[in-house]
Design a protein around this motif. Structure first.
Motif, PDB file in Angstrom:
ATOM      1  N   GLY A  11      -0.688   0.129  12.129  1.00 38.09           N
ATOM      2  CA  GLY A  11      -1.498  -0.661  10.933  1.00 38.09           C
ATOM      3  C   GLY A  11      -1.146   0.204  10.059  1.00 38.09           C
ATOM      4  N   THR A  12      -2.514  -0.585   8.509  1.00 40.89           N
ATOM      5  CA  THR A  12      -2.050   0.169   7.285  1.00 40.89           C
ATOM      6  C   THR A  12      -3.215   1.341   7.741  1.00 40.89           C
ATOM      7  N   LEU A  13      -1.821   2.624   6.608  1.00 43.34           N
ATOM      8  CA  LEU A  13      -3.533   4.265   7.084  1.00 43.34           C
ATOM      9  C   LEU A  13      -3.851   4.598   5.367  1.00 43.34           C
ATOM     10  N   SER A  14      -4.783   5.456   5.260  1.00 40.39           N
ATOM     11  CA  SER A  14      -4.865   5.375   4.054  1.00 40.39           C
ATOM     12  C   SER A  14      -5.240   7.664   4.546  1.00 40.39           C
ATOM     13  N   PHE A  15      -4.543   8.398   3.477  1.00 41.89           N
ATOM     14  CA  PHE A  15      -4.659   9.580   3.602  1.00 41.89           C
ATOM     15  C   PHE A  15      -5.995  10.804   2.708  1.00 41.89           C
ATOM     16  N   PRO A  75       0.433  -0.893  -0.107  1.00 36.10           N
ATOM     17  CA  PRO A  75      -0.032   0.604  -0.079  1.00 36.10           C
ATOM     18  C   PRO A  75       1.144   0.868  -0.080  1.00 36.10           C
ATOM     19  N   VAL A  76       0.270   1.960  -0.946  1.00 30.68           N
ATOM     20  CA  VAL A  76       1.559   4.163  -1.093  1.00 30.68           C
ATOM     21  C   VAL A  76       0.666   4.416  -0.799  1.00 30.68           C
ATOM     22  N   ALA A  77       1.676   5.765  -1.100  1.00 30.90           N
ATOM     23  CA  ALA A  77       0.723   7.089  -0.689  1.00 30.90           C
ATOM     24  C   ALA A  77       1.478   7.626  -1.167  1.00 30.90           C
ATOM     25  N   VAL A  78       0.661   8.486  -2.711  1.00 33.54           N
ATOM     26  CA  VAL A  78       1.808   9.237  -3.470  1.00 33.54           C
ATOM     27  C   VAL A  78       1.758  10.204  -3.856  1.00 33.54           C
ATOM     28  N   THR A  79       2.547  11.197  -3.345  1.00 36.55           N
ATOM     29  CA  THR A  79       2.173  12.896  -2.675  1.00 36.55           C
ATOM     30  C   THR A  79       2.988  13.538  -3.741  1.00 36.55           C
ATOM     31  N   PHE A  80       2.135  14.781  -3.817  1.00 37.02           N
ATOM     32  CA  PHE A  80       2.971  16.203  -4.829  1.00 37.02           C
ATOM     33  C   PHE A  80       2.434  17.244  -3.489  1.00 37.02           C
ATOM     34  N   LEU A 134       3.390  23.799  -3.542  1.00 34.47           N
ATOM     35  CA  LEU A 134       3.918  24.895  -3.035  1.00 34.47           C
ATOM     36  C   LEU A 134       5.727  24.783  -2.457  1.00 34.47           C
ATOM     37  N   CYS A 135       6.001  23.449  -1.631  1.00 34.00           N
ATOM     38  CA  CYS A 135       7.569  22.904  -1.944  1.00 34.00           C
ATOM     39  C   CYS A 135       8.348  22.312  -3.029  1.00 34.00           C
ATOM     40  N   ASN A 136       7.482  21.709  -3.556  1.00 36.35           N
ATOM     41  CA  ASN A 136       8.040  21.517  -5.211  1.00 36.35           C
ATOM     42  C   ASN A 136       8.045  20.102  -4.681  1.00 36.35           C
ATOM     43  N   SER A 137       7.739  19.325  -3.712  1.00 33.30           N
ATOM     44  CA  SER A 137       7.819  18.161  -2.713  1.00 33.30           C
ATOM     45  C   SER A 137       7.177  16.543  -3.782  1.00 33.30           C
ATOM     46  N   GLY A 138       7.961  16.382  -4.465  1.00 28.80           N
ATOM     47  CA  GLY A 138       7.076  14.756  -5.034  1.00 28.80           C
ATOM     48  C   GLY A 138       8.015  13.520  -3.999  1.00 28.80           C
ATOM     49  N   ILE A 139       6.768  12.441  -3.045  1.00 28.43           N
ATOM     50  CA  ILE A 139       7.349  11.984  -2.634  1.00 28.43           C
ATOM     51  C   ILE A 139       6.566  10.884  -2.360  1.00 28.43           C
ATOM     52  N   VAL A 140       6.579   9.218  -2.409  1.00 30.22           N
ATOM     53  CA  VAL A 140       5.760   8.216  -2.630  1.00 30.22           C
ATOM     54  C   VAL A 140       6.239   7.031  -1.248  1.00 30.22           C
ATOM     55  N   PHE A 141       5.534   7.237  -0.672  1.00 35.70           N
ATOM     56  CA  PHE A 141       5.491   6.524   1.605  1.00 35.70           C
ATOM     57  C   PHE A 141       4.687   4.797   1.078  1.00 35.70           C
ATOM     58  N   ASP A 142       5.693   4.277   1.806  1.00 35.30           N
ATOM     59  CA  ASP A 142       4.752   3.005   2.046  1.00 35.30           C
ATOM     60  C   ASP A 142       4.058   3.439   3.401  1.00 35.30           C
ATOM     61  N   ARG A 143       2.252   3.271   3.263  1.00 36.24           N
ATOM     62  CA  ARG A 143       1.986   3.285   3.829  1.00 36.24           C
ATOM     63  C   ARG A 143       1.325   2.067   5.151  1.00 36.24           C
ATOM     64  N   ARG A 144       2.214   1.188   4.868  1.00 34.80           N
ATOM     65  CA  ARG A 144       1.869   0.286   6.817  1.00 34.80           C
ATOM     66  C   ARG A 144       3.371   1.044   7.289  1.00 34.80           C
TER      67      ARG A 144
END
Length: 323
Positions: A133-137, A111-116, A119-129
């Protein structure tokens, strides 16, 4: 978090935010968030970006199409690439993430969260585990140092996107694992991965492909940011490659395409449009693409963010300025 407002309005908004920077003003909107647990030293560092909670809707069940069937995306448009063993490579277009900021997905059972954060030009992919437990954002609508504050729907704790750490609520101090991912042009992704997948256009009424932050990355100062500016005369909106607590200014790539330092090799390749320049993302100036690998040639988790954000979250970080 739209930047389409006058400077006067922004200043009035900043003053209002400072007046309301206290959990007692947020409790009605966030009744399930435990504000007694926090790592935030000053509540005044947190402010509203404009939209309320979920006013920027995260994507929970993204649809994908084959590379060969994608016709909307221009060749220089940026995408976040995720390549996980056991799954076809996936591209998440910034034309969609600009308007949604978070995509909750699952790749090869992870499970991943692809984030962007624009305002910071920050693009990071996180493991949601996590240990909880496994989270949703989702998108909280709040900013800290101009960076998006996410929240998890399970405990409604608040998370700082740039550092992947819970800063308010039951899970304060919990850290997400960042996965190797990178931002590149659609042309680079599609050429390398003709059998890959690309996120399909979400079913929302948005002008996808438009940049609502026109001219932002060439402005004099960050938006809704009152913190300290970067040292060494580095422009606050210069892009830097962050690996851990080190930052390489992209100005170093004006005379070279590859830098090998501190155990990593950072490569730069022309052809990616800035998502924060002109009114249409596809027409943005060329800022190039970054790839970071270790000594064994494996991709390394990193971020290409603005210098002011690196300094805000890593005030004691190391600036890799070269000689």
């Amino acid at each position: 978090m739209w930047i389409g407002r006058s400077l006067v309005s922004a200043l009035f908004g900043l003053a209002a935010n400072l007046a309301l920077a206290s959990p007692e003003f947020w409790a009605a909107e966030w009744p399930n968030t435990d504000f007694e647990q926090t790592s935030v030293a000053r509540w005044s560092d947190i402010m509203s970006g404009g939209p309320p909670k979920d006013g920027i809707p995260a994507i929970d069940k993204p649809r994908f199409v084959r590379v060969a069937d994608e016709a909307r995306i221009a060749v220089r448009e940026p995408v976040i690439t995720v390549e996980i063993e056991g799954a076809r490579p996936r591209a998440y277009p910034i034309r969609y993430l600009t308007w949604h900021e978070i995509v909750n997905d699952q790749i090869a059972g992870i499970p991943v969260a692809v984030t962007f954060c624009p305002l910071c030009n920050s693009g990071i992919v996180f493991d949601r585990r996590t240990p909880a437990g496994t989270l949703s954002f989702g998108v909280s609508g709040k900013l800290r140092y101009s960076d998006m504050i996410m929240y998890d729907r399970e405990t409604e704790s608040w998370w700082q996107q740039a550092i992947g750490e819970a800063i308010v609520g039951d899970l304060t101090g919990t850290e997400l694992t960042a996965l190797p991912a990178w931002m590149e042009s659609w042309q680079d992704f599609s050429t390398r991965n003709p059998d890959g997948l690309v996120m399909a256009e979400p079913a929302f009424n948005r002008d996808y492909g438009r940049n609502p932050y026109r001219g932002y990355d060439t402005s004099a100062r960050p938006f809704l940011y009152s913190g300290e500016m970067p040292p060494h005369g580095i422009h606050p909106l210069m892009r830097v490659v962050r690996v851990g607590d080190r930052a390489w200014p992209l100005s170093r790539f004006e005379t070279q395409d590859q830098i090998a330092e501190a155990g990593v090799t950072i490569s730069w390749r022309a052809g990616q449009a800035s998502a924060l320049d002109t009114g249409r993302i596809a027409k943005g100036r060329d800022v190039g693409s970054i790839r970071v690998r270790d000594a064994r040639g494996r991709d390394v988790a990193h971020d290409v963010m603005f210098a002011f954000a690196f300094h805000a979250f890593w005030p004691d970080g190391q600036w890799m300025r070269g000689r």
